[in-house]
Design a protein around this motif. Structure first.
Motif, mmCIF file in Angstrom:
data_model
loop_
_atom_site.group_PDB
_atom_site.id
_atom_site.type_symbol
_atom_site.label_atom_id
_atom_site.label_comp_id
_atom_site.label_asym_id
_atom_site.label_seq_id
_atom_site.Cartn_x
_atom_site.Cartn_y
_atom_site.Cartn_z
ATOM 1 N N LEU A 158 -22.055 87.754 -21.595
ATOM 2 C CA LEU A 158 -20.900 86.889 -20.962
ATOM 3 C C LEU A 158 -21.138 86.616 -19.532
ATOM 4 O O LEU A 158 -21.265 87.418 -18.613
ATOM 5 N N GLN A 175 -17.113 82.365 -19.318
ATOM 6 C CA GLN A 175 -17.035 82.657 -20.763
ATOM 7 C C GLN A 175 -15.889 83.750 -21.213
ATOM 8 O O GLN A 175 -15.056 83.556 -21.915
ATOM 9 N N LYS A 209 -19.468 77.221 -26.272
ATOM 10 C CA LYS A 209 -18.208 77.311 -26.965
ATOM 11 C C LYS A 209 -18.456 78.340 -28.228
ATOM 12 O O LYS A 209 -17.569 79.066 -28.532
ATOM 13 N N GLN A 253 -18.043 81.945 -27.372
ATOM 14 C CA GLN A 253 -16.713 82.373 -26.987
ATOM 15 C C GLN A 253 -15.678 82.352 -28.100
ATOM 16 O O GLN A 253 -14.913 83.401 -28.221
#
Length: 590
Positions: free
Chosen positions: A101, A105, A128, A131
């Motif tokens: 990450l 994020q 996205k 996440q």
């Protein structure tokens, strides 16, 4: 005399009739006229706005209203302190996710966890999917339903397997498919899900809707069917790289299924306040936009996060390469399978030794094989045109310029025809483009805001051009060497580029694309030198031989043929040209 008081959680505003006051009180979000009490009411959440409006007009403000505002301020401060403490603690994530990450994020995951009913609208290429999966894992929000366009189902399954390998994942690909009781993540297309009884009957703890702008039309059967499915979930996360910021009406249905529309005053207040809505001769006209900054702030508080690459550029690598698996439709799938069958037939009947080109007869057999392989590659490229067009449309909706690369002329023609039909300005550069015109096409793309897409062949446009007006690159067809694709990607990723470049490679699931990708990845670090001293053309021949061996069941040769003289950059080996289904290039591209 204006009076402002508290009335059962709402704010009551009373004053003798005055046209100017009536007009101005309507500017308070959620203000409504109550004929029975002959007062205007405002939601309690808008107490601060009501008081600010009243103080500017000398209103008498009851202490209960000021007490409510104080309570709200205290609650916000407590929530902020709690959020700050939570932000300081590491997320309870598997180590493979935590290590990968980036800071933005991590912040996005925390936002989703803090807002269990939210729109995640990060710009394309900012991750996205990971996440959403990470937030799902931290929340323990199983069973979860993922809704996505059909072309993205395999990508979601791959990403779930990558980041959450311990979770049971199922794709629902047909209406008759039964939901596996053991499945923790169920993935389905919008079109299948809208009428799938099992999906409608299940109680999902989490629903993730990817490309959620598919649900923006409240009159569409898809939206009517799936809104209740989304609205029943505790965690409702809508993902869309399209910000919708210039047409707030597109957010009405997503906000309704998230339960946020009433918090913004309901439909009438929303459209009049934020859509410049007016009641015309044919009904409400809500295609406008107004008070956008206010809307942005209110959405952020309710559950709408949007980051663009420019905001997080310092946290991102200079270039991101992603693989997007796409499912082929029935007709395209048949065409690809027919081409595969033809290739296997040629291999079974004609080829004994792929490295034996000592005789004219052997060279003829090799030509048959290369022709069959070229036809297969062309069929796969053509089959991916609809998915490529959908991807391009999404990128253009985010006000991006885009580079699109492919090998075959009919693939380039399919993309160009779609853009012309949609009225999108584009330029095309391939082997047939006169040399003296090429720089003019590049300059138009670089400098003309109306020219939004550059469509090029890797051979003609993949070297020597500077195309830094775009930061999104789409590779529709895989090349024989990583270097050729790297060159195409680097048309955007070079001096003068101020944004992070995202290169997306379309891979047709179950096709020749998959072994090609596997071989390319295996050779990526040494693609230009498959063996010591080998040229790129030799590397391509080595990968070609390995690929054909897979289709024939034969063992791949241990070494490529002896090295040939190095050709100048931009020219094409004759065998490689036949593999691409076109005549060898006649000149290099500077």
């Amino acid at each position: 005399m204006i009076t402002i008081s508290k009335n059962d959680g709402a704010i009551a505003i009373a004053f003798p009739y005055d046209a100017a006051l009536v007009s101005s009180v309507k500017t308070i979000p959620g203000a409504r006229w109550q004929p029975c009490g002959r007062t205007w009411t405002v939601p309690g959440a808008q107490a601060q706005a009501a008081v600010a409006w009243g103080e500017a007009r000398g209103a008498a403000i009851h202490q209960s209203v000021r007490d409510l505002i104080a309570q709200q301020s205290a609650a916000i401060a407590a929530a902020s302190a709690k959020a700050a403490a939570a932000d300081a603690a590491p997320l309870a994530l598997p180590e493979n996710i935590r290590a990968a990450l980036r800071p933005y994020q991590d912040a996005g995951i925390r936002y989703l966890l803090a807002h269990r009913r939210a729109v995640q609208a990060d710009e394309m290429g900012l991750g996205k999917t990971v996440q959403a999966l990470a937030a799902l894992e931290v929340a323990g929000g199983y069973p979860a339903l993922v809704l996505a366009p059909a072309s993205l189902l395999r990508n979601w399954k791959n990403e779930a397997a990558r980041w959450l390998p311990s979770r049971n994942v199922q794709i629902i690909s047909k209406g008759k498919d039964q939901i596996d009781p053991a499945a923790e993540i169920v993935i389905a297309s919008y079109d299948i899900a809208k009428s799938h009884r099992g999906i409608h009957a299940a109680r999902w703890v989490t629903v993730v809707a990817d490309e959620a702008h598919a649900l923006k039309n409240g009159k569409a059967a898809r939206t009517k069917a799936l809104s209740p499915v989304v609205a029943r979930a505790a965690n409702r996360w809508l993902l869309s790289g399209t910000p919708l910021k210039n047409r707030p009406a597109d957010l009405i249905e997503p906000l309704r299924m998230l339960g946020h529309l009433e918090a913004l005053g309901g439909w009438r207040t929303y459209v009049t306040r934020y859509c410049a809505g007016e009641h015309g001769p044919y009904g409400w006209e809500i295609d406008g936009a107004s008070h956008l900054e206010e809307l942005r702030q209110r959405l952020a508080a309710l559950g709408f996060v949007r980051r663009v690459k420019a905001d997080v550029l310092t946290e991102l690598p200079a270039k991101i390469r992603t693989v997007l698996p796409v499912e082929l439709d029935a007709a395209s799938g048949r065409a690809v399978r027919d081409a595969e069958t033809a290739l296997r037939a040629v291999l079974a009947g004609r080829v004994r030794d792929l490295s034996d080109v000592a005789t004219d007869d052997a060279a003829g057999r090799r030509g048959d094989v290369l022709g069959a392989l070229a036809r297969l590659r062309r069929a796969v490229g053509v089959a991916k045109i609809p998915a490529a067009c959908a991807w391009i449309d999404d990128a253009l909706a985010q006000e991006e310029k885009v580079l699109v690369f492919a090998h075959h002329g009919d693939v380039l023609e399919g993309i160009e025809a779609h853009l012309r039909e949609e009225g999108v300005g584009c330029v095309r550069l391939d082997g047939s483009t006169p040399v003296q015109q090429r720089q003019d096409l590049v300059d138009r793309f670089q400098n003309d805001a109306q020219v939004r897409v550059f469509v090029g062949s890797m051979t003609a446009a993949g070297q020597g051009t500077t195309l830094t007006a775009a930061s999104q690159v789409l590779i529709i067809e895989q090349a024989w060497t990583p270097a050729e694709m790297d060159q195409a990607e680097d048309r955007a990723h070079r001096i003068g580029q101020t944004d992070t470049v995202t290169a997306t490679h379309l891979i047709a699931v179950g096709s020749i694309d998959e072994p090609v990708l596997e071989l390319i990845n295996a050779k990526r670090s040494t693609a230009a030198q498959a063996v010591d001293g080998a040229t790129e053309a030799d590397a391509a021949q080595t990968i070609e031989a390995m690929l054909l061996a897979r289709f024939s069941g034969a063992a791949a040769p241990a070494k490529p043929r002896s090295a040939k003289p190095r050709r100048k950059p931009g020219t094409q080996h004759a065998d490689q040209a036949r593999l691409d289904g076109q005549a060898p290039a006649q000149e290099g591209v500077a």
